[in-house]
Design a protein around this motif. Sequence first.
Motif, PDB file in Angstrom:
ATOM      1  N   UNK A 151     -34.752 109.763  45.573  1.00 21.95           N
ATOM      2  CA  UNK A 151     -33.996 110.386  46.526  1.00 21.95           C
ATOM      3  C   UNK A 151     -32.418 109.896  47.295  1.00 21.95           C
ATOM      4  N   UNK A 152     -32.808 108.815  47.811  1.00 27.82           N
ATOM      5  CA  UNK A 152     -31.236 108.604  48.206  1.00 27.82           C
ATOM      6  C   UNK A 152     -30.268 107.801  46.528  1.00 27.82           C
ATOM      7  N   UNK A 153     -30.868 107.249  46.132  1.00 29.24           N
ATOM      8  CA  UNK A 153     -30.102 107.362  44.748  1.00 29.24           C
ATOM      9  C   UNK A 153     -29.584 108.709  44.764  1.00 29.24           C
ATOM     10  N   UNK A 154     -29.861 109.909  44.199  1.00 30.09           N
ATOM     11  CA  UNK A 154     -29.656 110.893  43.798  1.00 30.09           C
ATOM     12  C   UNK A 154     -29.015 111.183  45.278  1.00 30.09           C
TER      13      UNK A 154
ATOM     14  N   UNK B 188     -21.712 104.397  41.343  1.00 28.59           N
ATOM     15  CA  UNK B 188     -20.026 103.705  41.831  1.00 28.59           C
ATOM     16  C   UNK B 188     -19.775 102.939  43.028  1.00 28.59           C
ATOM     17  N   UNK B 189     -20.819 103.397  43.903  1.00 25.03           N
ATOM     18  CA  UNK B 189     -20.055 103.262  45.441  1.00 25.03           C
ATOM     19  C   UNK B 189     -21.053 101.744  45.820  1.00 25.03           C
ATOM     20  N   UNK B 190     -20.806 100.876  46.646  1.00 25.35           N
ATOM     21  CA  UNK B 190     -20.874 100.198  47.136  1.00 25.35           C
ATOM     22  C   UNK B 190     -22.770 100.479  47.414  1.00 25.35           C
ATOM     23  N   UNK B 191     -23.168 101.409  48.885  1.00 30.44           N
ATOM     24  CA  UNK B 191     -24.606 101.737  48.798  1.00 30.44           C
ATOM     25  C   UNK B 191     -25.342 102.365  47.763  1.00 30.44           C
ATOM     26  N   UNK B 192     -24.427 102.794  46.504  1.00 31.44           N
ATOM     27  CA  UNK B 192     -25.110 103.143  45.615  1.00 31.44           C
ATOM     28  C   UNK B 192     -26.534 101.792  45.172  1.00 31.44           C
ATOM     29  N   UNK B 193     -24.775 100.842  44.835  1.00 30.53           N
ATOM     30  CA  UNK B 193     -25.963  99.481  44.204  1.00 30.53           C
ATOM     31  C   UNK B 193     -26.628  98.906  45.016  1.00 30.53           C
ATOM     32  N   UNK B 194     -26.253  99.755  46.434  1.00 28.19           N
ATOM     33  CA  UNK B 194     -27.380  98.748  47.162  1.00 28.19           C
ATOM     34  C   UNK B 194     -29.089  98.787  47.578  1.00 28.19           C
TER      35      UNK B 194
END
Length: 427
Positions: free
Chosen positions: A246-249, A254-260
């Motif tokens: 859910x968080x990923x969605x 491409x943002x660093x939070x997405x990568x984390x």
Amino acid sequence: MSMTKRYNYRAYPTQGQCGELACLFGACRHAYNWAIEQRELMRRRHGRMQTYNQLSAMFTQHRHDPDHAWLTSVSSTPLQQAIRHADKAYQNFFRQYKAGRTRIVANQRTGRKRRTGLPRFKSRRDGEQAAEFTKSARFKIEHTHGCKWAFLTLPKVGTVKLRWTRDLPSQPSSVTIMRHADGTYEASFVVQAEQATAPAPIHEACGIDMGLESLMSIVHADGTRQKIPHPRTLARKARRLRKLDKQLARQRKGTSNHAKTLLLRARAYKHIQNQRKDMAYKLASTVTGENQAVALETLNVNALARTRMAKSLLDANWTRIITRITELCAQYGRTLVRIDRWYPSSQICSYCGRRDGRKPLNVRTWQCPACSTTLDRDYNAAVNILDAAGLAESLNARGDEVRRALAAADEAHLSTKREPTEPYAFI
Ligand SMILES: [Zn+2]
């Protein structure tokens, strides 16, 4: 007898070495993709393929092209190995193709058609990355006896720290350094190792019924039985995975939070993977270690995995357990009997032999209309499997009542109950 084995160790490269390794993985991926591209070009233009030696010579030229100077900054051995792997991938594909085991499938989204088994390009977004060094690369391992750490020196990368969990049985012929999706590194050595000595068996034979209610129901020919519960590894992590998904969605790609978050999800899956492997290996080693003969059903896991039970089924890890049992039986010199897939193990009463048809999966116990024994679905099937394998002689010699109690739903008549032994106690 000695056999080829892999010995894996967790690696802890420094930040600088991580950079060097990233370059190396990138170059290996380039070499692999280049080899596939060359082969496809040749196939389309001339309808044939280069040999490995031709490809290898071509790559040397390609590498010394001034445009590809970055390829000369890494060791050449892993690059040659990458081309060798691409060559192997083609060989495997052709073997399948000639055997008529490939087919054309269309991508559901794009509609693009491709043949199954055809080698694909590697991407830098793939989680798993690897580079293989052979002996000719002159890698070096240093380890002081009793020390927790070892040091692996790789050309143009440096000395990487390894967590030394056991000694290598012989000089390794190659080492593969890998980066996993969860950001951990691993070094895998290929060695020649002596075969492990087989433990003394406790039981003559056992029949195993694989299920989803309980993972395995085992009956031994000496009248003892046990059930091993389904580990439900995935189900227990489901909440966490759903939260991360859910968080990923919500996060922008491409943002660093997405990568984390991607990394966190990779770690959660890695944890599941480790638990499943550990469970399968321990279970298989206990089963083959304790029994002189093992009778198993032949299951069509692929077909069952297309049903509603897929998640629970794949979480049960049947294929891996059965593969490991097969391997260990060969190593320990045990007898393995596989029962035909269509054998109606859950339709026959194992006591009187009456066949009273299929039952829905939710029927866990039933009473046999002929001999009025209350049967346990799983144990009854396991006794039938033992019977079908021709391994029930010593069980039959123990008398009717032992046999009846073994398949019965209540434990009252069972002479000897077995407590689950240590490796199963992980639930
Ligand atoms: Zn009966």
